[in-house]
Scaffold this motif. Structure first.
Motif, mmCIF file in Angstrom:
data_model
loop_
_atom_site.group_PDB
_atom_site.id
_atom_site.type_symbol
_atom_site.label_atom_id
_atom_site.label_comp_id
_atom_site.label_asym_id
_atom_site.label_seq_id
_atom_site.Cartn_x
_atom_site.Cartn_y
_atom_site.Cartn_z
ATOM 1 N N ASP A 162 0.890 -1.159 0.000
ATOM 2 C CA ASP A 162 0.000 0.000 0.000
ATOM 3 C C ASP A 162 0.928 1.210 0.000
ATOM 4 O OD1 ASP A 162 -1.710 2.076 0.467
ATOM 5 O OD2 ASP A 162 -2.771 1.155 2.159
ATOM 6 N N PHE A 172 -0.484 4.726 2.799
ATOM 7 C CA PHE A 172 -1.134 4.108 3.954
ATOM 8 C C PHE A 172 -2.191 5.024 4.608
ATOM 9 C CE2 PHE A 172 -1.108 3.204 8.574
ATOM 10 C CZ PHE A 172 -1.673 1.939 8.522
ATOM 11 N N GLY A 219 -4.968 3.990 6.943
ATOM 12 C CA GLY A 219 -4.864 2.526 6.905
ATOM 13 C C GLY A 219 -6.168 1.818 6.572
ATOM 14 N N SER A 262 -5.498 -0.751 3.855
ATOM 15 C CA SER A 262 -4.579 -1.759 4.416
ATOM 16 C C SER A 262 -5.301 -2.706 5.373
ATOM 17 C CB SER A 262 -3.440 -1.063 5.157
ATOM 18 O OG SER A 262 -2.490 -0.610 4.248
ATOM 19 N N LYS A 263 -6.164 -2.145 6.195
ATOM 20 C CA LYS A 263 -6.899 -2.963 7.171
ATOM 21 C C LYS A 263 -7.696 -4.064 6.452
ATOM 22 C CE LYS A 263 -10.272 -1.972 10.571
ATOM 23 N NZ LYS A 263 -11.188 -0.940 11.038
ATOM 24 N N VAL A 317 3.718 -1.060 3.786
ATOM 25 C CA VAL A 317 2.971 0.183 3.570
ATOM 26 C C VAL A 317 3.915 1.381 3.603
ATOM 27 C CG1 VAL A 317 0.854 -0.801 4.520
ATOM 28 C CG2 VAL A 317 2.318 0.536 6.026
ATOM 29 N N ASP A 342 4.164 5.680 3.671
ATOM 30 C CA ASP A 342 3.561 7.008 3.775
ATOM 31 C C ASP A 342 4.676 7.978 4.099
ATOM 32 O OD1 ASP A 342 1.980 9.412 4.428
ATOM 33 O OD2 ASP A 342 0.291 8.019 4.279
ATOM 34 N N ASN A 378 -1.331 5.027 12.906
ATOM 35 C CA ASN A 378 -2.455 4.185 12.469
ATOM 36 C C ASN A 378 -2.034 2.744 12.148
ATOM 37 O OD1 ASN A 378 -4.148 6.513 12.504
ATOM 38 N ND2 ASN A 378 -3.274 7.121 10.538
ATOM 39 N N VAL A 379 -0.742 2.477 12.266
ATOM 40 C CA VAL A 379 -0.265 1.126 11.910
ATOM 41 C C VAL A 379 -0.705 0.135 12.985
ATOM 42 C CG1 VAL A 379 1.765 -0.306 11.390
ATOM 43 C CG2 VAL A 379 1.725 2.106 10.705
ATOM 44 N N ILE A 382 2.668 -6.609 8.924
ATOM 45 C CA ILE A 382 2.751 -5.290 8.272
ATOM 46 C C ILE A 382 4.089 -4.595 8.567
ATOM 47 C CG2 ILE A 382 1.570 -3.999 10.143
ATOM 48 C CD1 ILE A 382 0.078 -2.427 7.991
ATOM 49 N N PHE A 403 5.866 -0.756 8.089
ATOM 50 C CA PHE A 403 5.628 0.648 7.737
ATOM 51 C C PHE A 403 6.923 1.301 7.251
ATOM 52 C CE2 PHE A 403 5.351 5.220 8.954
ATOM 53 C CZ PHE A 403 4.258 5.578 8.190
#
Ligand SMILES: C[S@@+](CC[C@H](N)C(=O)[O-])C[C@H]1O[C@@H](n2cnc3c(N)ncnc32)[C@H](O)[C@@H]1O
Length: 319
Positions: A46, A49, A52, A55-56, A70, A72, A80-81, A87, A89
């Motif tokens: 993603d 992100f 999210g 992603s969720k 992800v 960003d 928000n991760v 996952i 980030f």
């Protein structure tokens, strides 16, 4: 149905998209998940992100061995991760897609998503300077580590450069007059805040001031974040980063972004390739277009999320 201009569809900075305090409501959620054709044990990216939301939904469909990387460029998205070992980030611009995928030992993946533009959260944070609703410094950077702010652009770009960005990225009707006025006004005092910037343009505002300033701000935001350049660079790396039959899904909110995605899907290159042999045969695109027409929001989604009005999604698959 009437075809709207970008100026009519423009993301309205005077309209907070989310009354419930959500970071961001994901657009075309089910359509995106369908477009990615998620495999339980797949590896997905993603690129944007944000809150999210997409992603969720991807995580829900991934099994134990599935992975989601992800990106960003805005550190604020990190909060928000979810606490989920599947996952990773990456607080970087997606224009560095390949470098960071290699760094994390995922040189090829099963699907890549990019939901372009800014999040509602970024719009609603007054001090980020994205919204015409608040007074704050003229910033508009998604990535605070980058040096170029909206103030720097307004105070240093030539009149011709300003004219071009307001015309191209904002479709501002009087972009030439706007650029001239900015060049004149900044000799009196440099631009620093949103309210002073808006005040200094009062005499030349055309039509509805909210709409006018939304167009001006959109052009500045796209320039500050080099949004078109980042998209082109990411797309150019995406094909190599996808496994055969991997999916590429791009959601855009501006006709120029959509045109970049459309051309890329068609030719597998940002610039249209030239005929490459004596017979004038072009190299075949490495992508199969899955969505012949861009996917747009349903009537039900339009009712609950005004931001979905201008969303256009394109889906392709690597051959
Ligand atoms: C429209 S929002 C994405 C929302 C997300 N899909 C969701 O469901 O919450 C776009 C996000 O991508 C980020 N972004 C935009 N351009 C980027 C780029 N070139 N590189 C990395 N992140 C970017 C923004 O900071 C923002 O958080």
């Amino acid at each position: 149905m009437k075809c709207m201009q970008d100026s009519e569809k423009i993301e309205d900075a005077n309209h907070s998209t989310d009354q419930q305090g959500n970071y961001h409501i994901p657009v075309l959620l089910q359509e995106t998940i369908d477009g990615l054709a998620i495999k339980q044990d797949g590896i997905y990216v993603d690129c944007t992100f944000g809150g999210g939301g997409h992603s969720k939904e991807i995580l829900k469909l991934l099994g134990e061995s599935g992975r989601l990387i992800v990106f960003d460029q805005d550190e604020a998205a990190r909060k928000n991760v979810p606490n989920d070992k599947r996952i990773i980030f990456v607080a970087q611009n997606f224009r560095h897609l390949q470098k960071f995928l290699r760094l994390h030992k995922f040189p090829q993946v099963d699907g890549i998503l990019a939901d372009l533009g800014v999040s509602s959260h970024q719009f609603d944070e007054a001090e980020r300077g994205f919204s015409t609703r608040f007074d704050a410094a003229l910033d508009m950077r998604m990535d605070n580590r980058q040096p170029v702010t909206a103030a720097i652009i307004l105070n240093t770009y030539t009149e011709q450069q300003l004219h071009k960005i307001f015309e191209k990225y904002g479709e501002v009707t009087n972009s030439k007059t706007l650029a001239k006025t900015i060049a004149e006004q900044r000799t009196i005092a440099p631009f620093t805040t949103i309210s002073l910037f808006k005040q200094s343009l009062q005499a030349i505002v055309k039509g509805n001031p909210n709409k006018y300033f939304a167009q001006v701000f959109q052009a500045l935001r796209i320039t500050v974040n080099d949004e078109m350049g980042a998209l082109e660079e990411m797309l150019q790396q995406a094909v190599a980063a996808l496994k055969p039959e991997g999916r590429l899904v791009v959601i855009s909110f501006h006709s120029l972004e959509d045109r970049i995605a459309k051309n890329f899907f068609k030719h597998g290159a940002v610039a249209e390739p030239e005929a490459d042999d004596v017979y004038g045969t072009r190299q075949e695109s490495p992508l199969i277009i899955i969505s012949k027409k861009p996917v747009t929001a349903s009537a039900a989604e339009l009712k609950i999320n005004s931001r979905s009005r201008s969303a256009k999604m394109r889906i392709a698959q690597k051959k």
